[in-house]
Design an enzyme around this catalytic site. Structure first.
Site, PDB file in Angstrom:
ATOM      1  N   TYR A 139       5.684  -3.771  -2.355  1.00  0.00           N
ATOM      2  CA  TYR A 139       6.110  -3.852  -0.958  1.00  0.00           C
ATOM      3  C   TYR A 139       7.160  -4.928  -0.713  1.00  0.00           C
ATOM      4  O   TYR A 139       7.651  -5.067   0.404  1.00  0.00           O
ATOM      5  CB  TYR A 139       4.897  -4.118  -0.062  1.00  0.00           C
ATOM      6  CG  TYR A 139       4.100  -2.872   0.217  1.00  0.00           C
ATOM      7  CD1 TYR A 139       3.234  -2.361  -0.752  1.00  0.00           C
ATOM      8  CD2 TYR A 139       4.197  -2.198   1.431  1.00  0.00           C
ATOM      9  CE1 TYR A 139       2.489  -1.215  -0.514  1.00  0.00           C
ATOM     10  CE2 TYR A 139       3.467  -1.049   1.673  1.00  0.00           C
ATOM     11  CZ  TYR A 139       2.614  -0.565   0.702  1.00  0.00           C
ATOM     12  OH  TYR A 139       1.894   0.571   0.955  1.00  0.00           O
ATOM     13  N   LYS A 192      -5.022  -2.650 -12.637  1.00  0.00           N
ATOM     14  CA  LYS A 192      -4.682  -1.758 -13.743  1.00  0.00           C
ATOM     15  C   LYS A 192      -4.226  -2.638 -14.904  1.00  0.00           C
ATOM     16  O   LYS A 192      -3.057  -2.612 -15.327  1.00  0.00           O
ATOM     17  CB  LYS A 192      -3.589  -0.783 -13.283  1.00  0.00           C
ATOM     18  CG  LYS A 192      -3.245   0.319 -14.263  1.00  0.00           C
ATOM     19  CD  LYS A 192      -4.229   1.467 -14.291  1.00  0.00           C
ATOM     20  CE  LYS A 192      -3.825   2.471 -15.338  1.00  0.00           C
ATOM     21  NZ  LYS A 192      -4.851   3.498 -15.582  1.00  0.00           N
ATOM     22  N   ASP A 225      -7.754   3.812 -11.199  1.00  0.00           N
ATOM     23  CA  ASP A 225      -8.021   5.255 -11.325  1.00  0.00           C
ATOM     24  C   ASP A 225      -9.521   5.518 -11.372  1.00  0.00           C
ATOM     25  O   ASP A 225     -10.040   6.416 -10.700  1.00  0.00           O
ATOM     26  CB  ASP A 225      -7.287   5.853 -12.543  1.00  0.00           C
ATOM     27  CG  ASP A 225      -7.374   4.989 -13.797  1.00  0.00           C
ATOM     28  OD1 ASP A 225      -7.903   3.853 -13.718  1.00  0.00           O
ATOM     29  OD2 ASP A 225      -6.927   5.447 -14.864  1.00  0.00           O
ATOM     30  N   ASP A 249      -3.285   0.151  -0.507  1.00  0.00           N
ATOM     31  CA  ASP A 249      -2.794   1.189   0.406  1.00  0.00           C
ATOM     32  C   ASP A 249      -3.416   2.527   0.047  1.00  0.00           C
ATOM     33  O   ASP A 249      -3.918   3.254   0.909  1.00  0.00           O
ATOM     34  CB  ASP A 249      -1.265   1.266   0.310  1.00  0.00           C
ATOM     35  CG  ASP A 249      -0.709   2.384   1.168  1.00  0.00           C
ATOM     36  OD1 ASP A 249      -1.124   2.482   2.333  1.00  0.00           O
ATOM     37  OD2 ASP A 249       0.115   3.164   0.653  1.00  0.00           O
ATOM     38  N   ASP A 253      -6.783   4.919   2.002  1.00  0.00           N
ATOM     39  CA  ASP A 253      -6.734   6.272   2.578  1.00  0.00           C
ATOM     40  C   ASP A 253      -7.923   7.086   2.066  1.00  0.00           C
ATOM     41  O   ASP A 253      -8.535   7.850   2.819  1.00  0.00           O
ATOM     42  CB  ASP A 253      -5.420   6.990   2.239  1.00  0.00           C
ATOM     43  CG  ASP A 253      -4.405   6.884   3.377  1.00  0.00           C
ATOM     44  OD1 ASP A 253      -4.380   5.823   4.038  1.00  0.00           O
ATOM     45  OD2 ASP A 253      -3.659   7.855   3.610  1.00  0.00           O
TER      46      ASP A 253
HETATM   47  C1  IPM Z   1      -0.728   1.480   5.951  1.00  0.00           C
HETATM   48  C2  IPM Z   1       0.502   2.333   5.997  1.00  0.00           C
HETATM   49  C3  IPM Z   1       1.727   1.453   5.731  1.00  0.00           C
HETATM   50  C4  IPM Z   1       1.560   0.824   4.363  1.00  0.00           C
HETATM   51  C5  IPM Z   1       3.071   2.175   5.861  1.00  0.00           C
HETATM   52  C6  IPM Z   1       3.217   2.842   7.204  1.00  0.00           C
HETATM   53  C7  IPM Z   1       4.223   1.254   5.595  1.00  0.00           C
HETATM   54  O1  IPM Z   1       0.413   3.368   5.082  1.00  0.00           O
HETATM   55  O2  IPM Z   1      -0.854   0.586   6.811  1.00  0.00           O
HETATM   56  O3  IPM Z   1      -1.573   1.688   5.086  1.00  0.00           O
HETATM   57  O4  IPM Z   1       1.977   1.433   3.358  1.00  0.00           O
HETATM   58  O5  IPM Z   1       1.022  -0.260   4.284  1.00  0.00           O
HETATM   59 MN    MN Z   2      -1.441   3.440   4.029  1.00  0.00          MN
END
Ligand code: IPM
Ligand code: MN
Length: 358
Positions: A139, A192, A225, A249, A253
């Site tokens: 990032y 990793k 993984d 990140d 999700d």
């Molecule tokens: C999150 C989002 C952000 C990230 C994006 C929108 C830049 O996916 O907050 O997880 O990758 O951190």
């Molecule tokens: Mn994200």
């Protein structure tokens, strides 16, 4: 003794951001009455519309304005007419970096009544927290092209890890695991090390060293993984995970869907240092197709407001919201998906407000 009012800035943002922010603020107003604290809100119109109108993402003096607040609440960013990356980099990542919000705290908690895609699993099985480093790694924006737009094009995108950056995150995660004090009391490093033999070796060595200061906290290590596999197979084995920005990140999700999806998942971008300003947000995006339809789920935003209060000296208010949200998901809402909740966005906010007395 009266305290200064809690000074909050809200960036409602794009798409459905303003709708969910309105419900979170509605809940804040009600809980502040019940708990007897005062707050102020400065509403900032930053986001896609303003950018398209003025060409400006964070206006002059904007960062200093945020630095003068106790906390920031962010609704959502992402506008269909703004190319991908512009608002993400110019607003969200810019704030995380410039306010040095080096912890991204993402609880993965399945609430009562909420459906998880994992068969046979319930709230007792899914309750862990991901501590994601929030200022480094892929990032950092270091990289470039060679021979761009030719058949010989080369693109380089660097991951940067610093001793300071990983140590402060790892140390915070140990402190957090100790404070959380769950029966597992285990901090798992997710990285990793078998491939990223420089950057993640730094993480590994730092983790081992810092662990010596926390003999009461058990430690574990997963490759990222394998972690994805274990999160699905044995989510109940996790207590707290600490990980790098990019992996954090991705696995959050996965965590988000385990806890019922973007309708409920919330996170905090923390600067835990003295005088640091933290920012709280629902994890989902701006969902433009639902804009203005009263269909989007505000629970994630309400959860983010509870996190804001928890980290801003109002833990009782945060706990009250948590209880109210659990009763609404557990006894009222049909689903956490937009348009299928059995209620509109504002009705869900009203239900949470009504449940705050419980
Ligand atoms: C999150 C989002 C952000 C990230 C994006 C929108 C830049 O996916 O907050 O997880 O990758 O951190
Ligand atoms: Mn994200």
């Amino acid at each position: 003794m009266s305290r200064a009012p809690l000074a909050i800035a809200t960036i409602a943002g794009d798409g459905t951001g303003p709708e969910v922010t309105a419900e979170a603020v509605k809940v804040l107003e009600a809980v502040a009455q019940l708990e007897g604290f005062a707050f102020t809100i400065e509403r900032l119109d930053w986001g896609g519309d303003r950018y398209l109108r003025t060409g400006e993402i964070i206006p002059e003096g904007g960062l200093d304005l945020l630095r003068s607040k106790d906390a920031v609440f962010l609704g959502a960013i992402g506008h269909p007419d703004v190319p991908p990356g512009v608002l993400e980099k110019g607003l969200l990542l810019e704030l995380r970096f410039k306010l040095d919000q080096y912890i991204n705290l993402r609880p993965v908690k399945l609430l009562p009544g909420v459906e998880t895609p994992l068969a046979g699993r319930g709230p007792d099985d899914i309750d862990f927290v991901v501590v994601r480093e929030n200022t480094e790694d892929l990032y950092c924006g270091v990289g470039g092209y060679l021979k761009k737009d030719t058949p010989d094009e080369v693109a380089v995108q660097q991951a940067v890890y610093t001793r300071k950056g990983c140590e402060r995150c790892i140390r915070w995660a140990f402190e957090y695991t100790r404070r959380r004090n769950s029966p597992k009391k285990t901090l798992t490093l997710v990285a990793k090390t078998n491939v990223l033999t420089f950057g993640h070796d730094l993480w590994w060595r730092t983790f081992q060293e810092v662990a010596k200061d926390y003999p009461d906290v058990k430690t574990d290590y997963n490759h990222v993984d394998a972690c994805c596999m274990w999160m699905v197979k044995n989510p109940d084995a996790y207590d707290v995970i600490v990980t790098t920005n990019m992996f954090g990140d991705i696995i959050t999700d996965l965590g988000g869907i385990l806890q019922g999806g973007m309708g409920v998942a919330a996170g905090g971008n923390l600067n835990p240092d003295a005088g640091g300003v933290s920012m709280f947000e629902p994890m989902g995006g701006s969902a433009p197709k639902y804009t203005g339809m009263n269909k989007i789920n505000p629970i994630a935003a309400i959860n983010a407001m509870a996190m804001l209060l928890e980290h801003s000296g109002q833990p009782a208010a945060a706990a009250r919201i948590d209880r109210a949200v659990a009763s609404v998901t557990g006894t009222k809402m049909k689903s956490q998906a937009a348009g299928r909740m059995g209620y509109g966005t504002s009705e869900v906010g009203d239900l949470v407000v009504a449940a705050l007395n419980g």
